[in-house]
Design a protein around this motif. Sequence first.
Motif, short mmCIF file in Angstrom:
data_model
loop_
_atom_site.label_atom_id
_atom_site.label_comp_id
_atom_site.label_asym_id
_atom_site.label_seq_id
_atom_site.Cartn_x
_atom_site.Cartn_y
_atom_site.Cartn_z
N PHE C 16 0.92 -1.18 0.06
CA PHE C 16 -0.16 0.00 0.01
C PHE C 16 1.03 1.22 -0.21
O PHE C 16 0.67 2.11 -0.72
CB PHE C 16 -1.09 0.08 1.27
CG PHE C 16 -1.93 1.10 1.27
CD1 PHE C 16 -2.89 1.12 0.27
CD2 PHE C 16 -1.91 2.17 2.36
CE1 PHE C 16 -3.88 2.31 0.29
CE2 PHE C 16 -2.60 3.24 2.06
CZ PHE C 16 -3.57 3.02 1.08
N ASP C 17 1.96 1.18 0.59
CA ASP C 17 2.90 2.36 0.84
C ASP C 17 3.68 2.52 -0.50
O ASP C 17 3.54 3.80 -0.78
CB ASP C 17 3.69 2.18 1.80
CG ASP C 17 3.25 2.53 3.52
OD1 ASP C 17 2.37 3.41 3.27
OD2 ASP C 17 3.95 1.97 4.46
N ILE C 20 0.65 4.13 -2.96
CA ILE C 20 0.60 5.33 -2.68
C ILE C 20 1.70 6.27 -3.02
O ILE C 20 1.46 7.52 -3.58
CB ILE C 20 0.26 5.48 -1.07
CG1 ILE C 20 -1.27 4.98 -0.63
CG2 ILE C 20 0.39 7.01 -0.80
CD1 ILE C 20 -2.34 6.02 -1.28
N ALA C 21 2.76 5.88 -2.81
CA ALA C 21 4.09 6.61 -3.09
C ALA C 21 4.35 7.01 -4.67
O ALA C 21 4.53 8.13 -5.15
CB ALA C 21 5.58 6.03 -2.68
N ALA C 24 1.28 9.13 -5.76
CA ALA C 24 1.59 10.66 -5.38
C ALA C 24 2.69 11.27 -6.12
O ALA C 24 2.73 12.23 -6.76
CB ALA C 24 1.65 10.82 -3.92
N LEU C 25 3.77 10.46 -6.42
CA LEU C 25 4.81 10.95 -6.91
C LEU C 25 4.52 11.22 -8.54
O LEU C 25 4.79 12.27 -8.92
CB LEU C 25 6.17 9.93 -6.91
CG LEU C 25 7.29 10.42 -7.17
CD1 LEU C 25 8.44 10.11 -6.13
CD2 LEU C 25 7.97 10.13 -8.63
N LEU C 28 1.57 14.01 -8.97
CA LEU C 28 2.02 15.43 -8.73
C LEU C 28 3.19 16.11 -9.73
O LEU C 28 3.05 16.92 -10.19
CB LEU C 28 2.89 15.33 -7.28
CG LEU C 28 1.89 15.95 -6.17
CD1 LEU C 28 1.73 17.44 -6.46
CD2 LEU C 28 0.65 15.33 -5.84
N ALA C 29 3.94 14.86 -10.26
CA ALA C 29 4.78 15.37 -11.22
C ALA C 29 4.28 15.75 -12.45
O ALA C 29 4.54 16.79 -12.94
CB ALA C 29 5.67 14.20 -11.59
N VAL C 32 2.18 19.31 -11.71
CA VAL C 32 2.92 20.37 -11.48
C VAL C 32 3.59 20.85 -12.94
O VAL C 32 3.56 22.02 -13.21
CB VAL C 32 4.08 20.07 -10.37
CG1 VAL C 32 5.28 21.14 -10.52
CG2 VAL C 32 3.50 20.21 -9.19
N GLU C 33 4.07 19.88 -13.61
CA GLU C 33 4.46 20.11 -14.91
C GLU C 33 3.61 20.91 -15.75
O GLU C 33 3.63 21.87 -16.55
CB GLU C 33 5.19 18.86 -15.74
CG GLU C 33 5.82 18.98 -16.83
CD GLU C 33 6.05 17.86 -17.73
OE1 GLU C 33 6.04 16.83 -17.06
OE2 GLU C 33 7.00 17.95 -18.43
N MET C 36 3.01 24.38 -14.58
CA MET C 36 4.15 25.17 -14.79
C MET C 36 4.52 25.53 -16.21
O MET C 36 4.68 26.52 -16.60
CB MET C 36 5.45 24.64 -14.23
CG MET C 36 5.43 24.79 -12.54
SD MET C 36 6.94 24.28 -11.97
CE MET C 36 8.28 25.19 -12.77
N LEU C 37 4.00 24.75 -17.13
CA LEU C 37 4.18 24.93 -18.36
C LEU C 37 3.30 26.03 -18.94
O LEU C 37 3.48 26.92 -19.78
CB LEU C 37 3.98 23.82 -19.38
CG LEU C 37 5.33 22.82 -19.27
CD1 LEU C 37 5.04 21.46 -19.87
CD2 LEU C 37 6.50 23.32 -20.00
N VAL C 103 -5.47 8.10 6.35
CA VAL C 103 -4.45 8.73 5.44
C VAL C 103 -4.35 10.18 5.42
O VAL C 103 -3.48 10.97 5.58
CB VAL C 103 -4.45 8.25 3.97
CG1 VAL C 103 -3.46 8.70 3.21
CG2 VAL C 103 -4.31 6.51 4.17
N LEU C 104 -5.59 10.98 5.32
CA LEU C 104 -5.74 12.21 4.95
C LEU C 104 -6.25 13.09 6.02
O LEU C 104 -6.10 14.34 6.30
CB LEU C 104 -6.61 12.59 3.65
CG LEU C 104 -6.10 12.24 2.51
CD1 LEU C 104 -6.96 12.33 1.45
CD2 LEU C 104 -4.60 12.54 1.99
N ARG C 107 -12.96 13.38 6.80
CA ARG C 107 -14.17 12.20 6.62
C ARG C 107 -15.40 13.02 6.22
O ARG C 107 -15.44 14.16 6.56
CB ARG C 107 -14.09 11.43 7.91
CG ARG C 107 -14.44 12.07 9.00
CD ARG C 107 -14.07 11.46 10.43
NE ARG C 107 -14.84 10.16 10.54
CZ ARG C 107 -14.50 9.34 11.65
NH1 ARG C 107 -13.61 9.77 12.38
NH2 ARG C 107 -14.99 8.13 11.33
#
Lengths: 142, 365, 220
Positions: C16-17, C20-21, C24-25, C28-29, C32-33, C36-37, C103-104, C107
């Motif tokens: 699960f970790d 999730i990692a 999210a990675l 978000l990548a 954000v890209e 920003m563009l 997690v967040l 609720r």
Amino acid sequence: MSSLQDIPVHVAAEWGNALPVLHEIRHALERLAETGEARVIDLNAMPFGPGDEDRLLGLLGQGEIEARLDALGVTQIRETAVPGVWLVDHRNADGERLVLHVEIAEVPAILRTQAEDLRDAVAALDARLATGASPFPHRPDN
Amino acid sequence: MAHHKTLGESLRAHGVSRRGFLKFCAATASMMALPPTMTPAIAAALEQARRPSVIWLSFQECTGCTESLTRSHSPTVEDLILDVISLDYHHTLQAASGEAAEHAREVAMRENFGNYLVVVDGSLPGPDSNPGYSTIAGISNYQMLMETLEGAAAVVAVGTCAAFGGLPQANPNPTGAVAVQTLAGDKPVINVPGCPPVPMVITGVLAQYLTFGKLPEMDQYNRPLAFFGQSIHDRCYRRPFYDKGLFAETFDDEGARAGWCLYRLGCKGPSTYNACATMRWNAGTSWPVEAGHPCLGCSEPKFWDAGGFYDALSVPPGDTGSTLLAAGVSGAIIGGAAAALAKRRQKADLAERQPVKIDELEQKL
Amino acid sequence: MIDPMDFLLWTKGPMFDWAIAIFALGMLARLVEIFMLGRKPNYAEPRGGEWGPGFRTIFTRSVADAGTFQRAPFNVVIGTVWHVGFFIALLLFIPHIELIYSVLGIRWPGLPNPVVDAVTAITILAMIGALIHRLRNPVMKHISTFEDYLVWTVTFLPLITGYIAYHRMIDPYPLALGLHILAAEIFLIVLPFTKLTHMFTVFIARWYNGAIFGRKGVAS
């Protein structure tokens, strides 16, 4: 233990597990009437909620017959207000419940004279006849 | 120590009538979670059954399992010890101590070689661990188990420690504790987990083995299906509330008072297989969920390490929030870097741009 | 033989970790890209605002216009049904709310289990309908790529395994629950790198659309 029972317990809900058992009893009763087949339901195996058992027994009510068996502790056998539906409450020597059966039958099996005992019965009576010189006209001591 | 009499003979010798015997069989059927229609078959089998010798070994345990056993009321533990089984060795319950106790074990093993039943409660330090973590009469648990298993017909692991390692094996497992089944080799193992197991389940499993003289039907964890075949959730009288979506959210809210489902308070009933919901505790008085407490899942492997007791079953045990945050931040940085790189390339391209007019192109051609 | 409890703890713990990692990675990548563009600067005089029309379009484009509906009623109805169903099952099932809360830390109220159960069943049927449609409609079949089928599969698996786990159709339950969690994790891992990204980008794209039209002073 009485102090524990003094604590007022608020049972808000009808757990509703008495009703399915009642239907099972009804089904068994029909079969008994049609085919003569008896049935035993073990109430210990039911996932009853608090008060379910009381509700079931309350609904079944009290009938005409009550019998008592003294063997390895007391067993209470009674017919409910529904003819053919019996409660067999086996308890151990300390009065703790071993098992509670609902038996749908003309007579609960445990009340009948057992075949093995019957085989020995004649011999037992013969023994009494032999030892008691003359059982008549007055009755034996026991 | 010899057990030549069958159980039927022994009960008759004690003056137990046929009806009494049938009553005993009815109670036994109920205890073994068998339908009442099995009573005659049980009577026939018990009539012929001989008392097996039982050696009870207690290793890294808290005696809770034995405490539980002694609260078994059906049949009473006295019945069990005197009539049904011959408990030849049990630290806590036997009168003998020291040399005499160990002697009793050795004699029982010798006289019943190949036929006796070994009951174990507690886990034990594995063969690679320091044997000094747990010894009895100067003998390491491991050595005693291996010796005793040699002539055993089967071994019953009573309690979660013996069955799955339990508390001693929980992270970080300082004593290198292992479950009995990992050491039992080809000896048949019956696991009776629970912390402690329901008393009637302990006696029920022993009675089943005695009655039918063979191993019960078991699941993949070697748990007898008669007791561990259904989940707590499936047999729970509060199940209708789960199905309706009515949950207690704290221990003192309206839902808790009205007896609603305890899933949100961490109930592990859906993933736990045990007989609590029907057999109950304290002579059938109640059981944890009826008392308003979520099931801890104590009869399942790894129950100590499976996350918080008060976290819902769907909640992961780790600190996922931090993982999410760290990964999100790294992602943002990577995304930012990628965008910056693209922009820089765009700028560079722009700087190197050499505009060309259509006339110029045509001239070149 | 896999140990069901070990499997469940693996899916709930390290797996699960990881999921999730990666989610999210990756997500978000990408976001954000995208942000920003940005877009090319527009030097024309604005004829209207950007924000209002942008947000309005997020909603208006979520409802199919009459023309689209007449051209492809099946796509619109089935598509809407399973999208809405998917989010009801994902966000309003009590165990899922407990997971999100852990997690967040936020609720919200959930729906009764039988309601979520019924919605899930409808969603599953609608998704099967959508797949059959995709396979039988010549145009749809022609333009479908491997990714389309992959995305359908990873979306369908959490639903079907969740349904199986809820109804306890696989024994023992830890195995059923573990399979469901694993399916959801595969969904999370695949999400940032496939069309599934539209879960997030769809609203951004709609906002841009509305904003561009708003700036030009026309309706979108």
